[in-house]
Design a protein around this motif. Structure first.
Motif: not given
Length: 158
Positions: A127-139, A74-77, A61-68
């Motif tokens: 060169s792009v991380s998931l953090g970059d994507v969700i924080n709007g750092r990809v221009a 974590i790079r997009i590649s 219950p309350g399960g699912g997935y987490l980033l490792s």
């Protein structure tokens, strides 16, 4: 070169997980609903992402997935490669003795161009991380680029 839905959906789902999974597991059904992706398709993708050590599952219950690991690590590649999405703009199969020209072992005249494009795409996605994507750092472009692009288009039209 076209990124298939497999790679695109894997990146979308991982970005969703990074945004909504801050310290708690996220159910695939929630990701499926927010991103409008089939739940059964997400299950297949997340099996590959788990094998690629990008996510970990939490049962019960309350399960699912987490980033490792942290979204900035974590790079997009990594995501695209984990779901077996090749980053290749050539017609050649990577590691195959066959060349671009069908049955022969010769390369097409533009092989090096497409091989370099594949390399540049891989460098960019690496060169792009998931953090970059969700924080709007990809221009897509820097602020002055649009003006210079428009000027180049105007000059070409003249």
């Amino acid at each position: 070169m076209k990124l298939t839905t497999k790679g695109r959906y894997a990146v979308m789902a991982m970005a969703d997980l990074a945004r909504f999974g801050t310290g708690r597991p996220v159910a695939l059904a929630d990701i499926a609903e927010r991103q409008e992706i089939s739940l059964s398709y997400l299950e297949q993708l997340f099996a590959k992402l788990r094998r690629g050590d990008l996510v970990k599952s939490v049962r019960g219950p309350g399960g699912g997935y987490l980033l490792s690991r942290d979204a900035d690590d974590i790079r997009i590649s990594d995501v695209i490669l984990a779901v077996d999405e090749p980053i290749n703009a050539t017609r050649c199969e990577v590691g195959s003795p066959k060349g671009c020209m069908g049955n022969s072992s010769s390369r097409c005249i533009t092989h090096d161009l497409w091989a370099e494009l594949s390399h540049q795409i891989h460098l960019f996605l690496g060169s792009v991380s998931l953090g970059d994507v969700i924080n709007g750092r990809v221009a897509t472009t820097h602020p002055g680029a649009r003006a210079s692009e428009q000027q180049a288009i105007s000059n070409a039209a003249d």
